[in-house]
Motif scaffolding. Sequence first.
Motif, PDB file in Angstrom:
ATOM      1  N   GLY A  27       1.946   6.672  12.098  1.00 63.04           N
ATOM      2  CA  GLY A  27       1.468   5.726  11.106  1.00 63.04           C
ATOM      3  C   GLY A  27       1.354   6.391   9.745  1.00 63.04           C
ATOM      4  O   GLY A  27       1.628   7.580   9.592  1.00 63.04           O
ATOM      5  N   ALA A  28       0.975   5.598   8.775  1.00 61.57           N
ATOM      6  CA  ALA A  28       0.777   6.124   7.426  1.00 61.57           C
ATOM      7  C   ALA A  28      -0.658   5.887   6.992  1.00 61.57           C
ATOM      8  O   ALA A  28      -1.264   4.871   7.325  1.00 61.57           O
ATOM      9  CB  ALA A  28       1.733   5.450   6.447  1.00 61.57           C
ATOM     10  N   TYR A  29      -1.151   6.845   6.273  1.00 62.92           N
ATOM     11  CA  TYR A  29      -2.473   6.746   5.672  1.00 62.92           C
ATOM     12  C   TYR A  29      -2.304   6.040   4.332  1.00 62.92           C
ATOM     13  O   TYR A  29      -1.396   6.371   3.564  1.00 62.92           O
ATOM     14  CB  TYR A  29      -3.016   8.166   5.524  1.00 62.92           C
ATOM     15  N   TYR A  30      -3.146   5.075   4.091  1.00 62.90           N
ATOM     16  CA  TYR A  30      -3.063   4.294   2.855  1.00 62.90           C
ATOM     17  C   TYR A  30      -4.366   4.514   2.093  1.00 62.90           C
ATOM     18  O   TYR A  30      -5.384   3.929   2.428  1.00 62.90           O
ATOM     19  CB  TYR A  30      -2.834   2.825   3.239  1.00 62.90           C
ATOM     20  N   GLY A  31      -4.300   5.403   1.108  1.00 64.85           N
ATOM     21  CA  GLY A  31      -5.479   5.695   0.289  1.00 64.85           C
ATOM     22  C   GLY A  31      -5.471   4.846  -0.968  1.00 64.85           C
ATOM     23  O   GLY A  31      -4.416   4.429  -1.447  1.00 64.85           O
ATOM     24  N   LEU A  32      -6.642   4.610  -1.487  1.00 67.45           N
ATOM     25  CA  LEU A  32      -6.773   3.679  -2.614  1.00 67.45           C
ATOM     26  C   LEU A  32      -7.305   4.330  -3.882  1.00 67.45           C
ATOM     27  O   LEU A  32      -7.709   3.645  -4.812  1.00 67.45           O
ATOM     28  CB  LEU A  32      -7.705   2.529  -2.209  1.00 67.45           C
ATOM     29  N   LEU A  33      -7.301   5.679  -3.912  1.00 70.12           N
ATOM     30  CA  LEU A  33      -7.891   6.360  -5.061  1.00 70.12           C
ATOM     31  C   LEU A  33      -6.880   6.538  -6.198  1.00 70.12           C
ATOM     32  O   LEU A  33      -6.571   7.652  -6.612  1.00 70.12           O
ATOM     33  CB  LEU A  33      -8.462   7.714  -4.642  1.00 70.12           C
ATOM     34  N   ARG A 304      -0.258  11.304   5.543  1.00 69.22           N
ATOM     35  CA  ARG A 304      -0.772  11.032   4.219  1.00 69.22           C
ATOM     36  C   ARG A 304       0.371  11.284   3.240  1.00 69.22           C
ATOM     37  O   ARG A 304       0.945  12.380   3.268  1.00 69.22           O
ATOM     38  CB  ARG A 304      -1.949  11.953   3.947  1.00 69.22           C
ATOM     39  N   SER A 305       0.664  10.309   2.431  1.00 68.22           N
ATOM     40  CA  SER A 305      -0.003   9.044   2.183  1.00 68.22           C
ATOM     41  C   SER A 305       1.056   8.082   1.692  1.00 68.22           C
ATOM     42  O   SER A 305       2.172   8.501   1.394  1.00 68.22           O
ATOM     43  CB  SER A 305      -1.057   9.252   1.090  1.00 68.22           C
ATOM     44  N   ILE A 306       0.729   6.818   1.584  1.00 63.63           N
ATOM     45  CA  ILE A 306       1.745   5.911   1.049  1.00 63.63           C
ATOM     46  C   ILE A 306       2.011   6.240  -0.427  1.00 63.63           C
ATOM     47  O   ILE A 306       3.148   6.439  -0.829  1.00 63.63           O
ATOM     48  CB  ILE A 306       1.336   4.443   1.265  1.00 63.63           C
ATOM     49  N   ARG A 318      -3.524  15.073  -5.245  1.00 69.23           N
ATOM     50  CA  ARG A 318      -3.042  13.789  -5.790  1.00 69.23           C
ATOM     51  C   ARG A 318      -1.600  13.477  -5.392  1.00 69.23           C
ATOM     52  O   ARG A 318      -1.097  12.408  -5.707  1.00 69.23           O
ATOM     53  CB  ARG A 318      -3.089  13.832  -7.329  1.00 69.23           C
ATOM     54  N   CYS A 319      -0.958  14.432  -4.773  1.00 69.94           N
ATOM     55  CA  CYS A 319       0.513  14.407  -4.673  1.00 69.94           C
ATOM     56  C   CYS A 319       1.042  14.219  -3.260  1.00 69.94           C
ATOM     57  O   CYS A 319       2.155  14.647  -2.964  1.00 69.94           O
ATOM     58  CB  CYS A 319       1.074  15.700  -5.235  1.00 69.94           C
ATOM     59  N   TYR A 320       0.265  13.599  -2.385  1.00 72.24           N
ATOM     60  CA  TYR A 320       0.734  13.456  -1.005  1.00 72.24           C
ATOM     61  C   TYR A 320       1.579  12.213  -0.782  1.00 72.24           C
ATOM     62  O   TYR A 320       2.056  11.977   0.327  1.00 72.24           O
ATOM     63  CB  TYR A 320      -0.448  13.491  -0.033  1.00 72.24           C
ATOM     64  N   GLY A 321       1.754  11.397  -1.803  1.00 77.99           N
ATOM     65  CA  GLY A 321       2.453  10.131  -1.616  1.00 77.99           C
ATOM     66  C   GLY A 321       3.899  10.284  -1.164  1.00 77.99           C
ATOM     67  O   GLY A 321       4.597  11.217  -1.576  1.00 77.99           O
ATOM     68  N   MET A 322       4.326   9.349  -0.320  1.00 78.46           N
ATOM     69  CA  MET A 322       5.737   9.291   0.088  1.00 78.46           C
ATOM     70  C   MET A 322       6.516   8.322  -0.807  1.00 78.46           C
ATOM     71  O   MET A 322       7.741   8.335  -0.826  1.00 78.46           O
ATOM     72  CB  MET A 322       5.839   8.819   1.544  1.00 78.46           C
ATOM     73  N   VAL A 325       4.627   4.348  -7.084  1.00 78.38           N
ATOM     74  CA  VAL A 325       3.812   3.135  -7.096  1.00 78.38           C
ATOM     75  C   VAL A 325       4.655   1.869  -7.224  1.00 78.38           C
ATOM     76  O   VAL A 325       4.182   0.771  -6.926  1.00 78.38           O
ATOM     77  CB  VAL A 325       2.713   3.178  -8.177  1.00 78.38           C
ATOM     78  N   ASP A 326       5.927   2.010  -7.628  1.00 73.38           N
ATOM     79  CA  ASP A 326       6.791   0.820  -7.627  1.00 73.38           C
ATOM     80  C   ASP A 326       7.476   0.633  -6.273  1.00 73.38           C
ATOM     81  O   ASP A 326       8.417  -0.160  -6.141  1.00 73.38           O
ATOM     82  CB  ASP A 326       7.840   0.915  -8.743  1.00 73.38           C
ATOM     83  N   SER A 327       6.999   1.367  -5.257  1.00 73.24           N
ATOM     84  CA  SER A 327       7.471   1.249  -3.874  1.00 73.24           C
ATOM     85  C   SER A 327       8.821   1.901  -3.596  1.00 73.24           C
ATOM     86  O   SER A 327       9.333   1.804  -2.483  1.00 73.24           O
ATOM     87  CB  SER A 327       7.532  -0.219  -3.388  1.00 73.24           C
ATOM     88  N   THR A 328       9.392   2.580  -4.590  1.00 71.01           N
ATOM     89  CA  THR A 328      10.623   3.328  -4.291  1.00 71.01           C
ATOM     90  C   THR A 328      10.226   4.656  -3.634  1.00 71.01           C
ATOM     91  O   THR A 328       9.200   5.241  -3.968  1.00 71.01           O
ATOM     92  CB  THR A 328      11.443   3.607  -5.569  1.00 71.01           C
ATOM     93  N   PRO A 329      11.032   5.120  -2.680  1.00 75.67           N
ATOM     94  CA  PRO A 329      10.673   6.365  -1.991  1.00 75.67           C
ATOM     95  C   PRO A 329      10.799   7.592  -2.890  1.00 75.67           C
ATOM     96  O   PRO A 329      11.729   7.678  -3.699  1.00 75.67           O
ATOM     97  CB  PRO A 329      11.702   6.450  -0.853  1.00 75.67           C
ATOM     98  N   ILE A 330       9.886   8.533  -2.754  1.00 79.20           N
ATOM     99  CA  ILE A 330       9.972   9.805  -3.476  1.00 79.20           C
ATOM    100  C   ILE A 330      11.000  10.704  -2.794  1.00 79.20           C
ATOM    101  O   ILE A 330      11.673  11.495  -3.429  1.00 79.20           O
ATOM    102  CB  ILE A 330       8.581  10.480  -3.553  1.00 79.20           C
TER     103      ILE A 330
END
Length: 335
Positions: A27-33, A304-306, A318-322, A325-330
Amino acid sequence: MVKISHMIGLFMADMFLIVGAYDVLLGAYYGLLGDNLSSPASVVQLCRKYNISRVRLEVSNIDVIEAFRGTEIDLSLGVPNDMLPNMATNKTLVEEWFNTYVEPYVNDYIINYIVVGDKAIPGLDDNILPVMKSLQDLLNAHYFGEAKLTTLVGFNALAVTNPPSSGAFNPAIVENMRGILEFLRGEGSPLMVSVYTYDQYVYGGNRSLGYATLSEQNSLVRDGMLSYNNLFDEMVDAFYAAIDKENVGDVAIVIGETGWPTCGNYNATTPLLAAEYNRNFKSHISSGKGTPRKENIYIEGFIRSIFNENQKPEGESRCYGMFNVDSTPIYSPVF
Ligand SMILES: *[C@@H]1O[C@H](CO)[C@@H](O)[C@H](O)[C@H]1NC(C)=O
Ligand SMILES: *[C@@H]1O[C@H](CO)[C@@H](O)[C@H](O)[C@H]1NC(C)=O
Ligand SMILES: *[C@@H]1O[C@H](CO)[C@@H](O)[C@H](O)[C@H]1NC(C)=O
Ligand SMILES: *[C@@H]1O[C@H](CO)[C@@H](O)[C@H](O)[C@H]1NC(C)=O
């Protein structure tokens, strides 16, 4: 919508050696910070597009929960740390939380876990078990057998981690941990842990990069009869050793958060390395090999994390996102 959970089979796997075709329990962790995150509705679309079938929310948030209604994406919810002291002594508050975040939604999606405290131990050790018990009573009273209670503990809950077989909980928290483990054992729930090989690689000493990213093929560490070719297994087995020392019986481990940052620390934090770690993590947990100490189990985990979260503490956290924010993959998606 009723879906028989494969969860029970999973946690019992090491006891009964159930063999079968499991879904990849990833699964994916979805953080809101973050102050720039896209809407929960677009996160639902993102999850569908990239085949993310389970999501763990750090804290429960009504807008997010509403967006996932009827999507067939499983959710895990968190009880926020700052509510725990009051909830531990006031069952009315537990009921209010339950009636707000759980009860209205049980027919809308599967709740995998209700996580009582996010790295709240050490610190709020006394508060976890009473809240778990109150919530379990409510789940039982409503016949919500599928949702499992747990708490997320970090690596700092362990006082000894090396070699893995010497793993032991911090003496200051061990009494409370034993109570929590007994509860988990009784309910057939796992302990949720946080495992960041990145942190150990960068801040913890002389592990090689391949050992930290699960790319190393050779065994580099020997611990009694067991040998290790990756740092992830070492860390998980240190937790397992700590659990085993408490003699409460089998309690499984689920990886509540893991991952690798894509920025914040020069060449140690790149999309390439993050993709490598997360891909290896996925194939490792879904291989059914388990760890050297607990063989032949499917490990369940959340990456971690979306999104990157710009309100986390400065630096790589701050940099764990996959995804941007525009939903394109990193980097090319791992799910
Ligand atoms: C989607 O995820 C499921 C479960 O996690 C997995 O079994 C399946 O292979 C994935 N499908 C694709 C197209 O990646
Ligand atoms: C418990 O919480 C409820 C709901 O907020 C509140 O009305 C009540 O006064 C609290 N009880 C105690 C003993 O603090
Ligand atoms: C760390 O370095 C020491 C000294 O070179 C070595 O003995 C030890 O095996 C190393 N540990 C790992 C995990 O590489
Ligand atoms: C980063 O660069 C330094 C200096 O060139 C090198 O020693 C180190 O191995 C590199 N780290 C990674 C993770 O590539």
